[in-house]
Design an enzyme around this catalytic site. Structure first.
Site, PDB file in Angstrom:
ATOM      1  N   SER A  54       0.116   9.581   6.346  1.00  0.00           N
ATOM      2  CA  SER A  54       0.093  11.000   6.007  1.00  0.00           C
ATOM      3  C   SER A  54      -0.739  11.290   4.766  1.00  0.00           C
ATOM      4  O   SER A  54      -0.859  12.439   4.361  1.00  0.00           O
ATOM      5  CB  SER A  54       1.526  11.524   5.811  1.00  0.00           C
ATOM      6  OG  SER A  54       2.142  10.866   4.714  1.00  0.00           O
ATOM      7  N   SER A  78       6.702   9.162   5.572  1.00  0.00           N
ATOM      8  CA  SER A  78       8.040   9.741   5.528  1.00  0.00           C
ATOM      9  C   SER A  78       8.358  10.367   6.885  1.00  0.00           C
ATOM     10  O   SER A  78       7.451  10.857   7.566  1.00  0.00           O
ATOM     11  CB  SER A  78       8.118  10.812   4.440  1.00  0.00           C
ATOM     12  OG  SER A  78       7.894  10.235   3.169  1.00  0.00           O
ATOM     13  N   ARG A  80       9.413  13.138   7.712  1.00  0.00           N
ATOM     14  CA  ARG A  80       8.988  14.527   7.876  1.00  0.00           C
ATOM     15  C   ARG A  80       7.514  14.641   8.290  1.00  0.00           C
ATOM     16  O   ARG A  80       7.058  15.715   8.688  1.00  0.00           O
ATOM     17  CB  ARG A  80       9.238  15.313   6.590  1.00  0.00           C
ATOM     18  CG  ARG A  80       8.380  14.914   5.412  1.00  0.00           C
ATOM     19  CD  ARG A  80       8.702  15.821   4.207  1.00  0.00           C
ATOM     20  NE  ARG A  80       7.870  15.550   3.049  1.00  0.00           N
ATOM     21  CZ  ARG A  80       8.125  14.623   2.132  1.00  0.00           C
ATOM     22  NH1 ARG A  80       9.225  13.865   2.260  1.00  0.00           N
ATOM     23  NH2 ARG A  80       7.320  14.455   1.104  1.00  0.00           N
ATOM     24  N   HIS A  81       6.779  13.523   8.196  1.00  0.00           N
ATOM     25  CA  HIS A  81       5.365  13.536   8.578  1.00  0.00           C
ATOM     26  C   HIS A  81       5.118  12.831   9.911  1.00  0.00           C
ATOM     27  O   HIS A  81       3.960  12.652  10.297  1.00  0.00           O
ATOM     28  CB  HIS A  81       4.519  12.876   7.488  1.00  0.00           C
ATOM     29  CG  HIS A  81       4.520  13.612   6.196  1.00  0.00           C
ATOM     30  ND1 HIS A  81       4.877  13.020   4.998  1.00  0.00           N
ATOM     31  CD2 HIS A  81       4.221  14.902   5.904  1.00  0.00           C
ATOM     32  CE1 HIS A  81       4.786  13.909   4.023  1.00  0.00           C
ATOM     33  NE2 HIS A  81       4.396  15.059   4.544  1.00  0.00           N
ATOM     34  N   TYR A  96       8.540   3.853   5.707  1.00  0.00           N
ATOM     35  CA  TYR A  96       8.250   2.683   4.864  1.00  0.00           C
ATOM     36  C   TYR A  96       9.434   2.306   3.986  1.00  0.00           C
ATOM     37  O   TYR A  96       9.488   1.194   3.447  1.00  0.00           O
ATOM     38  CB  TYR A  96       7.005   2.946   4.007  1.00  0.00           C
ATOM     39  CG  TYR A  96       7.117   4.127   3.077  1.00  0.00           C
ATOM     40  CD1 TYR A  96       6.809   5.425   3.513  1.00  0.00           C
ATOM     41  CD2 TYR A  96       7.525   3.966   1.765  1.00  0.00           C
ATOM     42  CE1 TYR A  96       6.917   6.504   2.669  1.00  0.00           C
ATOM     43  CE2 TYR A  96       7.638   5.045   0.905  1.00  0.00           C
ATOM     44  CZ  TYR A  96       7.336   6.316   1.361  1.00  0.00           C
ATOM     45  OH  TYR A  96       7.445   7.397   0.518  1.00  0.00           O
ATOM     46  N   ARG A 455     -36.923  -2.157   5.071  1.00  0.00           N
ATOM     47  CA  ARG A 455     -35.681  -2.926   5.079  1.00  0.00           C
ATOM     48  C   ARG A 455     -34.542  -2.046   5.580  1.00  0.00           C
ATOM     49  O   ARG A 455     -34.488  -0.860   5.284  1.00  0.00           O
ATOM     50  CB  ARG A 455     -35.324  -3.423   3.674  1.00  0.00           C
ATOM     51  CG  ARG A 455     -36.341  -4.365   3.049  1.00  0.00           C
ATOM     52  CD  ARG A 455     -35.965  -4.628   1.591  1.00  0.00           C
ATOM     53  NE  ARG A 455     -36.929  -5.476   0.912  1.00  0.00           N
ATOM     54  CZ  ARG A 455     -36.777  -6.776   0.710  1.00  0.00           C
ATOM     55  NH1 ARG A 455     -35.686  -7.367   1.151  1.00  0.00           N
ATOM     56  NH2 ARG A 455     -37.688  -7.477   0.088  1.00  0.00           N
ATOM     57  N   ASP A 571     -39.358 -16.258 -10.300  1.00  0.00           N
ATOM     58  CA  ASP A 571     -40.415 -15.274 -10.070  1.00  0.00           C
ATOM     59  C   ASP A 571     -41.245 -15.006 -11.314  1.00  0.00           C
ATOM     60  O   ASP A 571     -42.407 -14.606 -11.208  1.00  0.00           O
ATOM     61  CB  ASP A 571     -39.808 -13.961  -9.579  1.00  0.00           C
ATOM     62  CG  ASP A 571     -39.460 -13.990  -8.098  1.00  0.00           C
ATOM     63  OD1 ASP A 571     -39.827 -14.965  -7.429  1.00  0.00           O
ATOM     64  OD2 ASP A 571     -38.823 -13.037  -7.616  1.00  0.00           O
ATOM     65  N   ALA A 584     -36.334 -17.807  -4.082  1.00  0.00           N
ATOM     66  CA  ALA A 584     -35.109 -18.035  -4.855  1.00  0.00           C
ATOM     67  C   ALA A 584     -34.740 -19.511  -4.861  1.00  0.00           C
ATOM     68  O   ALA A 584     -34.238 -20.038  -5.862  1.00  0.00           O
ATOM     69  CB  ALA A 584     -33.963 -17.204  -4.281  1.00  0.00           C
TER      70      ALA A 584
END
EC number: 1.-.-.-
Length: 698
Positions: A54, A78, A80-81, A96, A455, A571, A584
């Site tokens: 909710s 809850s 109510r939801h 819950y 890219r 680099d 790298a």
């Protein structure tokens, strides 16, 4: 910029709830949990738990999970939801606070639950979510870096701000580097969501509209601090016709970022300054720390950051990582995506009938890819506190004869001193200018190669649907006329990294910017002579793209990597075009040589007693760097050369080779083998022997 068009008739206060919600749901359900995107042919076909259904985010998550085809959508809220959650598409809702909540979820899902999105993310919710996972384990995606007790349940977390692809910090101390892959995903997901909202497939969480305009924002923050309205955490504030609403989001909890303890055994008797905090600088620092030498990294940015999305390391580079520090290699493997096969496949992209030009065996789990930022994240966890100085933009170096140390000068007026200075400051290196000397020399700067790249990061389910499994989970290179493209998986296999290179006869228009705006239309035109497979790859790229210029040091290479007690690496020394994917990795080779030489130099100085030594400390260090130069210069220059040439071969621009498959395969094979099969152990032996000769020890 992230923009979504709001349908006519949607109130502004409703629209203002979408930004954070859409972004968080995208990161949680799709980047972390790997659900198939709405509208794709793939379907989830498994149950999912949305904890906090909710809440604003939870309400959206239920709807997206339904559109992704989840077989069963469970939520907590809850009582109510319950009706609200059901109206959104939840199959079952549980309180819950019910002591039997976990067992009820397990019964409902027949103990098969493996995917959970926690939209509340407290310590209590974390334990409940982990406990609800079935006996075969699974994954929970949180909104904070939380932990739970179950070892067979993976914990992930998201932070919506990463979607902007920029550096940010929380409270000035918790720093987060740019994550370009999150920005690319967000662009795609927002565009997808725009259509879903317009079609009425996504409903917003009812907002609460406050009073007093912008002044009322402070009241909203205070209410949230006091725990009020925690579940409906969306607020709108009427402020006038030009800006009707403001979405305020606040989190009452703080993030805790673990720090590595200071290495008490690392010495400061040999002061080493590393200029640049990218992969080259950080791997070198870790190698020195492993050998008891504590360096200081001077990074001009406000945080660690890496440019670019994906990166791979060839077998030689992985070998060098292990020599430098095995933990570096372990960090790399923690973030890599395993290829579907251990082969690198080169295809002729110009022929409609698919043809393999060459295949090379990579070795077991060889040449794997990852996101640059993910690898750097793993590396910096091992850096002791105090190793890095941020916002240090180098402007000058002074290495005077007779001086005990080299002096560094920064743009903020501060200075620093060190016995050795190592420039890992990238392709626009300030340290390289000092090493080469002179005023505005051509070798001071990199030069345009007349190629640029588009890219993009493509959601894997979309790529899989278009290309199939083999072409998405294994590294592929597509050759063709005046262009070529590379694809490989990143981000845990959830994204396909696409790099599409194009020849450009023109000059690069902006010497200060290496990227310029472009569109997918530009990319489509550049690859119009390629086959349907390559065109399908290009067609999956985002509408808005950038052109990434390819610069290198081929035209004006540095004649030396060393000047006195200053040297350059990575680099900064040998910026190469990325067609071999080895730049790298060569920086890691550099770091292995430098770390071992400085360790040997330090050991020699300790034994000989600096005050009475026949060879002064400064001379020993100069000889160490001269040895580095002798070991690395030729191989590094060759990489720059072969990278330029292989790019031309990939695009049929070598008059003697063209796109002849046999000739291309022969060139690819010997050049790659010279990189991949390099004997790193032998390099280290040569380094030690040559340094001893320099000191007259043998």
């Amino acid at each position: 910029m992230l923009i979504i068009q709001i349908p006519d008739g949607m109130p502004d206060e409703d629209a203002c709830t979408l930004g954070v919600g859409i972004t968080t749901v995208g990161q949680g359900l799709y980047q972390s949990l790997g659900l198939p995107l709405p509208g794709s042919r793939a379907r989830a076909n498994f149950p999912i738990l949305i904890y906090g259904g909710s809440t604003a985010t939870g309400s959206l998550a239920i709807q997206y999970a339904r559109l992704s085809g989840c077989s069963q959508i469970i939520t907590t809220c809850s009582p109510r939801h319950f009706d609200w959650a059901k109206s959104l598409g939840a199959d079952a809702s549980f309180d819950y606070r019910d002591p039997d909540c976990v067992q009820k979820i397990k019964d409902c899902t027949q103990n098969t639950l493996a995917h959970v999105l926690d939209c509340v993310s407290t310590s209590a919710s974390a334990e409940l979510c982990a406990a609800a996972i079935g006996s075969n384990g699974g994954t929970v995606s949180y909104l904070l870096p939380l932990k739970h007790q179950r070892e067979d349940v993976e914990a992930k977390y998201t932070l919506a701000y990463t979607a902007f692809g920029e550096y940010f910090s929380i409270a000035g101390t918790r720093k987060f580097e740019a994550r370009p892959e999150d920005l690319e995903f967000a662009k795609m997901f927002w565009k997808l969501s725009e259509g879903l909202v317009a079609e009425g497939k996504i409903r917003v969480h009812p907002p609460r509209v406050g009073k007093d305009g912008l002044k009322g924002v402070l009241d909203g923050f205070q209410a949230m601090r006091e725990g009020q309205n925690w579940i409906p955490n969306m607020y709108g504030y009427e402020v006038g016709d030009e800006c009707r609403s403001l979405h305020v989001w606040a989190d009452r909890r703080s993030l805790e970022i673990p720090r590595a303890p200071i290495d008490q055994n690392a010495t400061s008797n040999l002061d080493v300054a590393i200029v640049g905090g990218g992969i080259a600088g950080v791997t070198l620092a870790l190698g020195l720390l492993k050998r008891g030498i504590k360096p200081i990294i001077y990074e001009r940015g406000r945080s660690f950051r890496e440019i670019g999305a994906g990166i791979g390391f060839t077998p030689n580079a992985e070998w060098a990582m292990k020599v430098l520090d095995p933990e570096i290699h372990a960090a790399f493997k923690r973030v890599t995506v395993q290829n579907g096969t251990d082969w690198f496949i080169w295809m002729d992209g110009s022929l409609e009938k698919e043809a393999v030009v060459h295949k090379m065996y990579l070795g077991e789990r060889g040449f794997e890819g990852c996101a640059r930022a993910d690898f750097l994240d793993e590396l910096v966890k091992s850096l002791p506190q105090g190793t890095v100085r941020f916002s240090k933009n180098l402007v000058d170096i002074v290495d005077e004869d007779g001086a005990s140390e080299v002096r560094l000068k920064f743009s903020d007026g501060s200075t620093a001193s060190a016995h050795i200075v190592i420039g890992c400051d990238g392709i626009r290196s300030k340290v390289r200018q000092f090493v080469i000397g002179g005023d505005d020399q051509p070798a001071h700067h990199p030069h345009y190669t007349h190629k640029y790249a588009f890219r993009g990061l493509v959601p894997m389910d979309k790529a899989y649907a278009a290309l199939g499994q083999e072409k998405t989970d294994t590294r592929h290179m597509y050759l063709g006329p005046d262009a070529h493209a590379l694809t490989f998986p990143v981000a845990g296999g959830k994204l396909l990294n696409v790099v599409a290179f194009v020849t450009d006869p023109s000059s690069w228009p902006d010497g200060e910017k290496f990227t310029l705006p472009a569109s997918k239309t530009d990319a489509v035109k550049a690859f119009e002579r390629f086959n349907s497979t390559v065109r399908a790859i290009i067609d999956m790229l985002p509408e808005e793209l950038s052109r990434w210029a390819v610069f290198d040091t081929y035209d004006y290479p540095a004649p030396t990597f060393v000047r006195g007690r200053v040297c350059i690496s990575g680099d900064a020394a040998h910026a190469a075009a990325p067609y071999h994917g080895a730049g790298a990795g060569f920086a890691v080779e550099d770091a292995a040589v430098l770390a071992e030489l400085l360790s040997d130099a330090y050991d020699y100085l300790k034994i000989s007693d600096v005050e009475k030594a026949d060879i002064p400390k400064s001379v020993v260090l100069r000889k160490a760097l001269e040895t580095y130069n002798s070991i690395r210069l030729e191989r590094a220059h060759w990489l720059v050369e072969t990278s330029r040439h292989i790019g031309e071969i990939y695009e049929g621009q070598n008059a003697d080779i063209g796109l002849d498959h046999t000739k291309c395969a022969a060139e690819i094979d010997w050049r790659c083998r010279k990189i991949w099969d390099y004997d790193v152990d032998d390099m280290m032996k040569q380094t030690s022997t040559l340094f001893k000769k320099q000191l007259g020890m043998i």
